[in-house]
Design an enzyme around this catalytic site. Structure first.
Site, mmCIF file in Angstrom:
data_model
loop_
_atom_site.group_PDB
_atom_site.id
_atom_site.type_symbol
_atom_site.label_atom_id
_atom_site.label_comp_id
_atom_site.label_asym_id
_atom_site.label_seq_id
_atom_site.Cartn_x
_atom_site.Cartn_y
_atom_site.Cartn_z
ATOM 1 N N ASP A 201 38.352 50.759 41.357
ATOM 2 C CA ASP A 201 37.586 49.550 41.050
ATOM 3 C C ASP A 201 36.773 49.813 39.782
ATOM 4 O O ASP A 201 35.902 50.694 39.776
ATOM 5 C CB ASP A 201 36.666 49.260 42.246
ATOM 6 C CG ASP A 201 35.840 47.992 42.073
ATOM 7 O OD1 ASP A 201 35.668 47.532 40.929
ATOM 8 O OD2 ASP A 201 35.352 47.478 43.089
ATOM 9 N N SER B 74 38.140 36.346 26.571
ATOM 10 C CA SER B 74 38.792 35.044 26.813
ATOM 11 C C SER B 74 38.283 34.017 25.814
ATOM 12 O O SER B 74 37.134 34.096 25.366
ATOM 13 C CB SER B 74 38.471 34.552 28.227
ATOM 14 O OG SER B 74 39.024 33.266 28.429
ATOM 15 N N LYS C 280 32.500 36.192 30.122
ATOM 16 C CA LYS C 280 33.377 36.540 28.999
ATOM 17 C C LYS C 280 32.602 36.502 27.673
ATOM 18 O O LYS C 280 32.853 37.300 26.778
ATOM 19 C CB LYS C 280 34.592 35.611 28.962
ATOM 20 C CG LYS C 280 35.564 35.871 30.110
ATOM 21 C CD LYS C 280 36.102 37.311 30.079
ATOM 22 C CE LYS C 280 37.178 37.572 31.101
ATOM 23 N NZ LYS C 280 37.723 38.942 31.041
ATOM 24 N N TYR D 224 32.194 32.226 34.926
ATOM 25 C CA TYR D 224 33.265 33.027 34.313
ATOM 26 C C TYR D 224 33.125 32.971 32.783
ATOM 27 O O TYR D 224 33.176 34.005 32.105
ATOM 28 C CB TYR D 224 34.637 32.498 34.746
ATOM 29 C CG TYR D 224 35.793 33.142 34.010
ATOM 30 C CD1 TYR D 224 36.236 34.411 34.340
ATOM 31 C CD2 TYR D 224 36.454 32.468 32.976
ATOM 32 C CE1 TYR D 224 37.300 35.004 33.663
ATOM 33 C CE2 TYR D 224 37.513 33.046 32.302
ATOM 34 C CZ TYR D 224 37.929 34.317 32.650
ATOM 35 O OH TYR D 224 38.977 34.894 31.972
HETATM 36 N N1 LIG Z 1 45.353 34.304 32.698
HETATM 37 C C1 LIG Z 1 44.514 33.675 31.911
HETATM 38 O O1 LIG Z 1 44.596 32.430 31.775
HETATM 39 C C2 LIG Z 1 43.464 34.424 31.130
HETATM 40 C C3 LIG Z 1 42.932 33.823 29.999
HETATM 41 C C4 LIG Z 1 41.967 34.510 29.276
HETATM 42 C C5 LIG Z 1 41.577 35.778 29.679
HETATM 43 N N2 LIG Z 1 42.110 36.337 30.807
HETATM 44 C C6 LIG Z 1 41.676 37.668 31.162
HETATM 45 O O2 LIG Z 1 42.778 38.541 31.123
HETATM 46 C C7 LIG Z 1 42.538 39.655 31.973
HETATM 47 C C8 LIG Z 1 43.746 39.899 32.841
HETATM 48 O O3 LIG Z 1 43.886 38.830 33.754
HETATM 49 P P1 LIG Z 1 45.291 38.194 34.171
HETATM 50 O O4 LIG Z 1 45.305 36.806 33.676
HETATM 51 O O5 LIG Z 1 46.374 39.113 33.777
HETATM 52 O O6 LIG Z 1 45.103 38.072 35.749
HETATM 53 P P2 LIG Z 1 45.765 38.864 36.955
HETATM 54 O O7 LIG Z 1 45.035 38.393 38.144
HETATM 55 O O8 LIG Z 1 47.245 38.746 36.908
HETATM 56 O O9 LIG Z 1 45.419 40.383 36.641
HETATM 57 C C9 LIG Z 1 44.160 40.946 36.827
HETATM 58 C C10 LIG Z 1 44.380 42.335 37.400
HETATM 59 O O10 LIG Z 1 43.111 42.982 37.455
HETATM 60 C C11 LIG Z 1 43.006 43.634 38.713
HETATM 61 N N3 LIG Z 1 41.605 43.782 39.073
HETATM 62 C C12 LIG Z 1 40.748 42.822 39.487
HETATM 63 N N4 LIG Z 1 39.553 43.338 39.749
HETATM 64 C C13 LIG Z 1 39.639 44.678 39.494
HETATM 65 C C14 LIG Z 1 38.749 45.751 39.594
HETATM 66 N N5 LIG Z 1 37.493 45.561 40.034
HETATM 67 N N6 LIG Z 1 39.168 46.989 39.253
HETATM 68 C C15 LIG Z 1 40.437 47.184 38.827
HETATM 69 N N7 LIG Z 1 41.344 46.207 38.729
HETATM 70 C C16 LIG Z 1 40.955 44.955 39.061
HETATM 71 C C17 LIG Z 1 43.750 42.736 39.677
HETATM 72 O O11 LIG Z 1 44.139 43.419 40.857
HETATM 73 C C18 LIG Z 1 44.935 42.285 38.835
HETATM 74 O O12 LIG Z 1 46.048 43.153 38.950
HETATM 75 C C19 LIG Z 1 41.264 39.318 32.763
HETATM 76 O O13 LIG Z 1 40.158 39.989 32.181
HETATM 77 C C20 LIG Z 1 41.130 37.830 32.568
HETATM 78 O O14 LIG Z 1 39.808 37.392 32.700
HETATM 79 C C21 LIG Z 1 43.062 35.684 31.532
#
Ligand SMILES: NC(=O)c1ccc[n+]([C@@H]2O[C@H](COP(=O)([O-])OP(=O)(O)OC[C@H]3O[C@@H](n4cnc5c(N)ncnc54)[C@H](O)[C@@H]3O)[C@@H](O)[C@H]2O)c1
Length: 251
Positions: free
Chosen positions: A62, A142, A159, A155
């Site tokens: 984590d 983000s 960010k 959220y």
């Molecule tokens: N998908 C979108 O639309 C989007 C847009 C902008 C930014 N983001 C950012 O991109 C990043 C990746 O997100 P994603 O979209 O791939 O989502 P996702 O849910 O597919 O992946 C996030 C991963 O992080 C892991 N995770 C969560 N909490 C954790 C912790 N405390 N310790 C270790 N691992 C942890 C989860 O298990 C998951 O595998 C995030 O920071 C998210 O905020 C996503």
């Protein structure tokens, strides 16, 4: 290969953008420490990298817990004898809903994962980076942090904090030749998307896509391309930068 010989930690590497970044880094020659909260997810991505001929090691943990982050960094050093890049990708959100419906526990979890994790990875990686006067952090923040959507207030704030924190780190760490850059993805095709939309329906997707001038959601490959650039020596003179990978959403 643009990351040949580099050792990289990718947090949240078990799915979505982190999986895309981990796999692309391996294709570019990096040895990748794939972290995720979900043990099986990190293990699957690491196994798939190895099966494809790359080098990877899975570490469950984590990113909001000091002992876990300490172990993630120690694993990189033990497995590969070095550490060059930390991609702070792990993140979480609350479901799209009115701001006062987000519980205090949800708020705290979001800030722990999206913001405190930067403090913890810095705490454990910077001493190593400083000792050799070389290191790279890449923050996956983000567009939410610069062009907020309603319903994602806390959220968005986390960010924004991640962006300013990363740029502040860049200002302080430049003297040690440690670079810190930020990628701001727009809504992407990952598990998190349903949370952002509130409900995953064709109509809601169309509403999101309508706000993106290039007319589609982001893909893990879009984010991985930018992460490879920041992690590589091609970006040796770039620090404190924020790159929107957003199909024009922030124009
Ligand atoms: N998908 C979108 O639309 C989007 C847009 C902008 C930014 N983001 C950012 O991109 C990043 C990746 O997100 P994603 O979209 O791939 O989502 P996702 O849910 O597919 O992946 C996030 C991963 O992080 C892991 N995770 C969560 N909490 C954790 C912790 N405390 N310790 C270790 N691992 C942890 C989860 O298990 C998951 O595998 C995030 O920071 C998210 O905020 C996503």
């Amino acid at each position: 290969m643009r990351l040949q010989g580099k050792v990289a930690i990718v947090t949240g590497g078990g799915s979505g953008f982190g999986e895309g970044i981990s796999k692309r880094f391996a294709l570019e020659g990096a040895k990748v420490v794939v972290n995720d909260l979900v043990d099986t997810a990190a293990g699957r991505v690491a196994r798939e990298i190895v099966a494809a001929g790359g080098a990877a090691h899975a570490v469950a943990g984590d990113v909001s817990k000091d002992a876990d982050v300490s172990r993630i960094v120690a694993t990189a050093l033990a497995a590969y004898g070095d550490l060059h890049v930390v991609v702070n990708n792990a993140g979480t959100t609350h479901r799209n809903k009115p701001m006062l419906e987000v519980a205090e526990e949800e708020f705290d979890r979001i800030y722990r994962v999206n913001v405190k994790s930067l403090y913890l990875t810095a705490k454990h990686a910077v001493p190593h980076f400083r000792a050799k006067r070389n290191g790279v952090f890449v923050t996956i923040a983000s567009t939410a942090g610069v062009r907020p959507r309603p319903g994602l207030t806390w959220y968005n704030g986390s960010k924004g904090a991640a962006i300013v924190t990363s740029r502040s780190m860049a200002a302080e760490l430049a003297k040690d030749n440690i670079r810190v850059n930020v990628i701001n993805p727009v809504a992407g095709e990952t598990a998190m998307l349903a949370q952002f939309m509130g409900e995953d329906t064709p109509e809601m997707r169309a509403r999101f896509v309508a706000t993106i001038p290039l007319g589609r959601l982001s893909l893990p490959s879009d984010i991985a391309t930018a992460a490879v650039f920041f992690a590589s020596d091609e970006a040796a003179f770039i620090t404190g930068a924020c790159l929107e990978v957003d199909g024009g959403r922030c124009i």
